[in-house]
Design an enzyme around this catalytic site. Structure first.
Site, PDB file in Angstrom:
ATOM      1  N   GLU A 138     -15.305  12.376  -5.278  1.00  0.00           N
ATOM      2  CA  GLU A 138     -14.488  12.968  -4.211  1.00  0.00           C
ATOM      3  C   GLU A 138     -14.653  14.477  -4.176  1.00  0.00           C
ATOM      4  O   GLU A 138     -14.921  15.050  -3.148  1.00  0.00           O
ATOM      5  CB  GLU A 138     -13.003  12.661  -4.384  1.00  0.00           C
ATOM      6  CG  GLU A 138     -12.693  11.519  -5.302  1.00  0.00           C
ATOM      7  CD  GLU A 138     -11.213  11.266  -5.448  1.00  0.00           C
ATOM      8  OE1 GLU A 138     -10.644  11.536  -6.508  1.00  0.00           O
ATOM      9  OE2 GLU A 138     -10.635  10.791  -4.461  1.00  0.00           O
ATOM     10  N   ASP A 153      -7.094   3.553   0.339  1.00  0.00           N
ATOM     11  CA  ASP A 153      -7.040   4.105  -1.018  1.00  0.00           C
ATOM     12  C   ASP A 153      -5.742   3.691  -1.738  1.00  0.00           C
ATOM     13  O   ASP A 153      -5.750   2.756  -2.524  1.00  0.00           O
ATOM     14  CB  ASP A 153      -7.166   5.634  -0.955  1.00  0.00           C
ATOM     15  CG  ASP A 153      -7.804   6.246  -2.187  1.00  0.00           C
ATOM     16  OD1 ASP A 153      -8.149   5.505  -3.111  1.00  0.00           O
ATOM     17  OD2 ASP A 153      -7.963   7.492  -2.216  1.00  0.00           O
ATOM     18  N   ASP A 154      -4.667   4.400  -1.452  1.00  0.00           N
ATOM     19  CA  ASP A 154      -3.360   4.143  -2.078  1.00  0.00           C
ATOM     20  C   ASP A 154      -2.328   4.159  -0.951  1.00  0.00           C
ATOM     21  O   ASP A 154      -1.578   5.131  -0.795  1.00  0.00           O
ATOM     22  CB  ASP A 154      -3.057   5.238  -3.101  1.00  0.00           C
ATOM     23  CG  ASP A 154      -4.196   5.403  -4.104  1.00  0.00           C
ATOM     24  OD1 ASP A 154      -4.300   4.560  -5.007  1.00  0.00           O
ATOM     25  OD2 ASP A 154      -4.990   6.346  -3.956  1.00  0.00           O
ATOM     26  N   HIS A 209     -15.990   6.623  -7.955  1.00  0.00           N
ATOM     27  CA  HIS A 209     -15.442   7.672  -7.100  1.00  0.00           C
ATOM     28  C   HIS A 209     -16.286   8.943  -7.233  1.00  0.00           C
ATOM     29  O   HIS A 209     -16.675   9.326  -8.334  1.00  0.00           O
ATOM     30  CB  HIS A 209     -14.013   8.032  -7.516  1.00  0.00           C
ATOM     31  CG  HIS A 209     -12.987   7.054  -7.062  1.00  0.00           C
ATOM     32  ND1 HIS A 209     -13.013   5.726  -7.390  1.00  0.00           N
ATOM     33  CD2 HIS A 209     -11.877   7.228  -6.289  1.00  0.00           C
ATOM     34  CE1 HIS A 209     -11.965   5.116  -6.845  1.00  0.00           C
ATOM     35  NE2 HIS A 209     -11.260   6.005  -6.168  1.00  0.00           N
ATOM     36  N   HIS A 240      -6.548   0.647  -4.219  1.00  0.00           N
ATOM     37  CA  HIS A 240      -6.148   0.474  -5.621  1.00  0.00           C
ATOM     38  C   HIS A 240      -4.869  -0.360  -5.697  1.00  0.00           C
ATOM     39  O   HIS A 240      -3.904  -0.074  -4.977  1.00  0.00           O
ATOM     40  CB  HIS A 240      -5.897   1.830  -6.268  1.00  0.00           C
ATOM     41  CG  HIS A 240      -7.108   2.711  -6.254  1.00  0.00           C
ATOM     42  ND1 HIS A 240      -8.008   2.752  -7.294  1.00  0.00           N
ATOM     43  CD2 HIS A 240      -7.582   3.567  -5.314  1.00  0.00           C
ATOM     44  CE1 HIS A 240      -8.977   3.611  -6.997  1.00  0.00           C
ATOM     45  NE2 HIS A 240      -8.747   4.123  -5.794  1.00  0.00           N
TER      46      HIS A 240
HETATM   47  N1  ADE Z   1      -6.934   6.135  -8.486  1.00  0.00           N
HETATM   48  C1  ADE Z   1      -6.197   5.771  -7.446  1.00  0.00           C
HETATM   49  N2  ADE Z   1      -6.501   6.487  -6.386  1.00  0.00           N
HETATM   50  C2  ADE Z   1      -7.468   7.338  -6.769  1.00  0.00           C
HETATM   51  C3  ADE Z   1      -8.181   8.320  -6.118  1.00  0.00           C
HETATM   52  N3  ADE Z   1      -8.005   8.586  -4.836  1.00  0.00           N
HETATM   53  N4  ADE Z   1      -9.083   9.002  -6.829  1.00  0.00           N
HETATM   54  C4  ADE Z   1      -9.279   8.722  -8.112  1.00  0.00           C
HETATM   55  N5  ADE Z   1      -8.651   7.811  -8.774  1.00  0.00           N
HETATM   56  C5  ADE Z   1      -7.741   7.103  -8.097  1.00  0.00           C
HETATM   57 ZN    ZN Z   2      -9.700   5.690  -4.739  1.00  0.00          ZN
END
Ligand code: ADE
Ligand code: ZN
Length: 363
Positions: free
Chosen positions: A213, A293-294, A211, A33
């Site tokens: 999760e 991811d981040d 997503h 992201h």
């Molecule tokens: N936005 C940024 N990272 C995310 C994640 N892991 N799950 C859902 N939305 C996100």
């Molecule tokens: Zn994500």
């Protein structure tokens, strides 16, 4: 151009042979992201530029990644980061830094950047695109990293908001935008709410991912059958259902897994560093790809995610390279660009020593 990679401090065993292998392997990034990939120092500087208070937080403690109690808490920090990225120069800067120091410097050859326009509430979409696209071009010119864009719908909002975002994407259609995604908290936005937006995207030739999760395996069926997704982001609970697993193996549905962020966020249900769901998914024959991811927000980077898997699952060069090859199969480039990317990755892999190769002088 020489790049200093972003460096992070998540503890991991020290093994020079593994470190050399994971640093050198090529990576293809399908689940990163933009807002989640901004260096803490950049957030601090942009906040100062725009007069935004970070409530006393500094670059050292802004991303206290072990303190996220759940996805919601993490997302509130993400919102703060989104709020300081405002003008074209800001979007250029964060995109460029993410693709160069956060990407090319780790061997990332290609990235499909996940954008979240709703995370920048006061920024018109064309302004966001202008800065991001110029950052992508500059990163490519300086390092060779190629990239495309995936526009994320915030699933905590309404189905009508989602349709409006897709309409905006269509109204400002550019070649760089290849698809749409669905992010933020799954508990607050079941996928069925977004059928209309995803069907609209499909009619306009946009690829689709979402997503999944924390949600049940049935959500994966909704993604495939009702939203028309050709990929699933995370998707760890697929292995709880043998029928859906078998179907995803047969259809070679890609799952963009993110080991470190999912472990800290406990999306995979473990949080103990074993990464057992990723192992089960690979062993089941699913098409698994790996990303961060981040990255800075979870104390990781593309090299570190490979390193963690090598330690936890014992993967060597060929198994890690296969995860990159899976991502090349799963990406949304056209066939000729996909072939070129595969050729670049093959060339890099051929020059990478496996972890068993000793780097020491035997004499
Ligand atoms: N936005 C940024 N990272 C995310 C994640 N892991 N799950 C859902 N939305 C996100
Ligand atoms: Zn994500």
């Amino acid at each position: 151009m020489t790049l200093a990679p972003f460096a992070f401090s998540t503890p991991t065993p020290h093994d020079p042979a593994i470190d050399a292998m994971v640093a050198a392997l090529p990576k293809v990034s399908l689940h990163c992201h933009l807002i989640g990939s901004v260096a803490a120092q950049t957030v601090v500087e942009l906040a100062a530029k725009h007069g935004v208070s970070l409530a006393g937080r500094t670059a050292e403690d802004l991303y206290d990644h072990h303190s996220y109690a759940d996805l919601g808490e993490f997302l509130r920090v993400l919102d703060v980061v989104g709020s300081v990225i405002r003008d074209v120069d800001d979007f250029h800067r964060v995109t460029y830094e993410s693709l160069t120091a956060g990407g090319a410097a780790h061997g990332v050859l290609y990235r499909e950047i996940q954008l979240s326009p709703p995370g920048h509430p006061d920024v018109p979409y064309p302004r966001l695109l202008a800065g991001v696209v110029s950052g992508m071009r500059a990163a490519r010119a300086d390092t060779g990293i190629d990239s495309r864009l995936v526009v994320g719908i915030n699933r905590e909002r309404s189905g009508a908001d989602a349709v409006a975002l897709v309409e905006e994407v269509v109204a400002h259609r550019i070649d760089e935008v290849v698809g749409i995604g669905l992010d933020y908290a799954e508990v607050n936005g079941p996928p069925g709410r977004f059928v209309e937006a995803f069907q609209l995207a499909a009619r306009h030739g946009l690829e689709r991912t979402a997503h999944s999760e924390s949600g049940p395996p049935a959500h994966i069926r909704t993604l495939l059958d009702d939203l028309g997704c050709s990929r699933v982001d995370h998707g760890y609970h697929v292995v709880d259902d043998p029928d859906i697993t078998a179907r995803c193996v047969a259809e070679r549905v890609p799952f963009t897994c993110t080991p470190v962020s999912s472990d800290i966020g406990r999306y995979s249900g473990s949080g103990d560093g074993t990464h057992h769901r990723i192992r089960e998914m690979v062993d089941a024959g699913l098409c698994v790809t790996i990303d961060s991811d981040d990255p800075p927000m979870f104390g990781t980077d593309p090299t570190h995610d490979f390193r963690v898997l090598s330690h936890a699952l014992g993967y060597g060069r060929d198994q890690l390279a296969q995860l990159t090859f899976n991502a090349i199969d799963a990406c949304w480039l056209d066939e000729s660009d996909r072939r070129d990317l595969r050729a670049r990755a093959d060339t890099v892999v051929a020059g990478v020593p496996d972890r068993h190769t000793t780097l020491e002088d035997p004499s």
